[in-house]
Design an enzyme around this catalytic site. Structure first.
Site, PDB file in Angstrom:
ATOM      1  N   GLY A  10     -68.209  20.388  48.724  1.00 51.31           N
ATOM      2  CA  GLY A  10     -67.107  19.847  49.508  1.00 51.31           C
ATOM      3  C   GLY A  10     -66.967  20.522  50.852  1.00 51.31           C
ATOM      4  O   GLY A  10     -67.706  21.459  51.194  1.00 51.31           O
ATOM      5  N   ASP A  34     -69.280  19.425  34.907  1.00 47.43           N
ATOM      6  CA  ASP A  34     -68.051  18.648  34.755  1.00 47.43           C
ATOM      7  C   ASP A  34     -66.928  19.586  34.321  1.00 47.43           C
ATOM      8  O   ASP A  34     -66.881  20.026  33.166  1.00 47.43           O
ATOM      9  CB  ASP A  34     -68.268  17.546  33.715  1.00 47.43           C
ATOM     10  CG  ASP A  34     -67.035  16.685  33.489  1.00 47.43           C
ATOM     11  OD1 ASP A  34     -65.999  16.937  34.139  1.00 47.43           O
ATOM     12  OD2 ASP A  34     -67.111  15.773  32.642  1.00 47.43           O
ATOM     13  N   ALA A  58     -61.927  19.867  42.692  1.00 43.33           N
ATOM     14  CA  ALA A  58     -60.579  19.310  42.614  1.00 43.33           C
ATOM     15  C   ALA A  58     -60.589  17.824  42.956  1.00 43.33           C
ATOM     16  O   ALA A  58     -61.491  17.329  43.630  1.00 43.33           O
ATOM     17  CB  ALA A  58     -59.646  20.038  43.590  1.00 43.33           C
ATOM     18  N   TRP A  59     -59.564  17.127  42.484  1.00 44.23           N
ATOM     19  CA  TRP A  59     -59.272  15.769  42.922  1.00 44.23           C
ATOM     20  C   TRP A  59     -58.407  15.910  44.163  1.00 44.23           C
ATOM     21  O   TRP A  59     -57.301  16.434  44.103  1.00 44.23           O
ATOM     22  CB  TRP A  59     -58.527  15.018  41.828  1.00 44.23           C
ATOM     23  CG  TRP A  59     -58.100  13.625  42.189  1.00 44.23           C
ATOM     24  CD1 TRP A  59     -57.178  13.265  43.134  1.00 44.23           C
ATOM     25  CD2 TRP A  59     -58.562  12.390  41.612  1.00 44.23           C
ATOM     26  NE1 TRP A  59     -57.042  11.901  43.191  1.00 44.23           N
ATOM     27  CE2 TRP A  59     -57.878  11.334  42.268  1.00 44.23           C
ATOM     28  CE3 TRP A  59     -59.478  12.092  40.607  1.00 44.23           C
ATOM     29  CZ2 TRP A  59     -58.083   9.995  41.938  1.00 44.23           C
ATOM     30  CZ3 TRP A  59     -59.683  10.748  40.287  1.00 44.23           C
ATOM     31  CH2 TRP A  59     -58.994   9.722  40.944  1.00 44.23           C
ATOM     32  N   THR A  99     -51.999  23.811  46.986  1.00 45.93           N
ATOM     33  CA  THR A  99     -51.563  22.975  48.098  1.00 45.93           C
ATOM     34  C   THR A  99     -50.075  23.107  48.387  1.00 45.93           C
ATOM     35  O   THR A  99     -49.281  23.471  47.506  1.00 45.93           O
ATOM     36  CB  THR A  99     -51.876  21.499  47.777  1.00 45.93           C
ATOM     37  OG1 THR A  99     -51.342  20.651  48.795  1.00 45.93           O
ATOM     38  CG2 THR A  99     -51.260  21.090  46.444  1.00 45.93           C
ATOM     39  N   ASP A 100     -49.700  22.770  49.625  1.00 50.25           N
ATOM     40  CA  ASP A 100     -48.287  22.701  49.990  1.00 50.25           C
ATOM     41  C   ASP A 100     -47.587  21.524  49.311  1.00 50.25           C
ATOM     42  O   ASP A 100     -46.355  21.464  49.273  1.00 50.25           O
ATOM     43  CB  ASP A 100     -48.125  22.595  51.506  1.00 50.25           C
ATOM     44  CG  ASP A 100     -48.805  21.370  52.098  1.00 50.25           C
ATOM     45  OD1 ASP A 100     -49.885  20.991  51.608  1.00 50.25           O
ATOM     46  OD2 ASP A 100     -48.271  20.806  53.082  1.00 50.25           O
ATOM     47  N   TYR A 123     -50.272  13.895  43.084  1.00 48.20           N
ATOM     48  CA  TYR A 123     -51.204  14.928  43.523  1.00 48.20           C
ATOM     49  C   TYR A 123     -50.569  16.307  43.396  1.00 48.20           C
ATOM     50  O   TYR A 123     -51.170  17.237  42.818  1.00 48.20           O
ATOM     51  CB  TYR A 123     -51.639  14.662  44.958  1.00 48.20           C
ATOM     52  CG  TYR A 123     -52.479  15.769  45.556  1.00 48.20           C
ATOM     53  CD1 TYR A 123     -53.761  16.018  45.094  1.00 48.20           C
ATOM     54  CD2 TYR A 123     -51.970  16.578  46.568  1.00 48.20           C
ATOM     55  CE1 TYR A 123     -54.530  17.034  45.631  1.00 48.20           C
ATOM     56  CE2 TYR A 123     -52.725  17.596  47.119  1.00 48.20           C
ATOM     57  CZ  TYR A 123     -54.004  17.825  46.645  1.00 48.20           C
ATOM     58  OH  TYR A 123     -54.757  18.845  47.181  1.00 48.20           O
TER      59      TYR A 123
END
Length: 275
Positions: A10, A34, A58-59, A99-100, A123
């Site tokens: 990524g 996976d 991550a998604w 994440t924020d 999310y």
């Protein structure tokens, strides 16, 4: 040390692996492992026997998570728990970016590490569940690295999108009522490495300062010398499936935490590099 990086293909993963190589013995994996399969994760970790795992898999599709929360949770929540559990078995520390979006964006001053999370959408819920699953699976062995608004040379991102639009148009419409912390993946990579040696817990690792998306776009055009106006619009006008936090700057209050430089300095260097 031996370091295992998941999600290595990524945007963040490629910058992180490039930073770590030559400094550590790095094993980089992506879709071939996976993370939703506990046996596959355990087999990989047992073979590599890392001293540290940087779990980037991550998604990240915010709007897609709103429609497919179960699939996003399998990756972000169950996957993080699987990786942390396998790391505990070999005695490895784990760094998990978050994440924020775990916050609702209503705090006037942004968010410190110990502020209570309250995600608005799927999310954020799945990422918060991943934080908790990792800590539950490996108590005392996990460092959570919350970050925000990532951009970098190895993936689709806001900066590159604005540059492409700005070269073809006289004006672009950009949301002005969401405020956060733009973060260059090149700056985030060494901060994630630093967390390996720091105590377990939650860290905020985003670019310094804050700006709206519209202000960020204006800075992109200014740094690149692109003559394009930014028309300020609201989140409601933009219309996306998933809710976003309106004001989610990540404040750093821990004395031992790595601190990233101001977002505008990083943007300046990124624009110069890609030019």
């Amino acid at each position: 040390m031996r370091v295992l990086v998941t999600g290595a293909s990524g945007m963040l993963g490629r910058d992180l692996v490039a930073h770590l190589e030559g400094r550590h013995e790095v094993t980089a994996v992506d879709l071939e492992v996976d993370v939703t399969d506990p046996a596959a994760v355990r087999a990989c970790v047992t073979e590599v026997r890392p001293e540290a795992v940087l779990h980037l898999a991550a998604w990240t599709d915010v709007d897609g998570a709103e429609e497919h929360e179960d699939r996003a949770a399998a990756v972000n929540a169950d996957g993080s728990g699987n990786v942390a559990a396998a790391a505990r078995e070999v005695g490895a520390v784990v760094v998990v970016p978050s994440t924020d979006y775990v916050f609702d964006g209503t705090a006037a001053d942004g968010y410190a590490e110990d502020d209570p999370p309250a995600p608005l959408g799927a999310y954020g819920r799945t990422k918060l569940a991943g934080e908790r699953a990792a800590v539950a699976a490996h108590p005392g062995g996990v460092r959570i690295a919350r970050t925000a608004w990532l951009y970098g040379a190895h993936g689709r991102n806001f900066v590159d999108t604005m540059l492409a639009l700005g070269r073809d148009r006289d004006e672009v419409a950009v949301v002005a009522d969401q405020v956060g912390c733009p973060t260059w993946t090149r700056d985030l990579a060494p901060a994630l490495e630093d967390l390996i040696a720091l105590p377990p817990g939650i860290y905020h690792t985003a670019g310094g300062g804050e700006v709206s998306w519209a202000g960020f776009a204006e800075a992109v055009f200014a740094e690149a010398g692109v003559d394009c106006r930014v028309r300020h619009i609201t989140t409601a006008e933009f219309g996306r499936p998933a809710p976003r936090p309106a004001h989610s700057p990540l404040r750093v209050t821990r004395a031992d935490a790595p601190r990233l430089r101001p977002w505008r300095e990083a943007l300046h260097d990124y624009i110069r590099e890609i030019s």
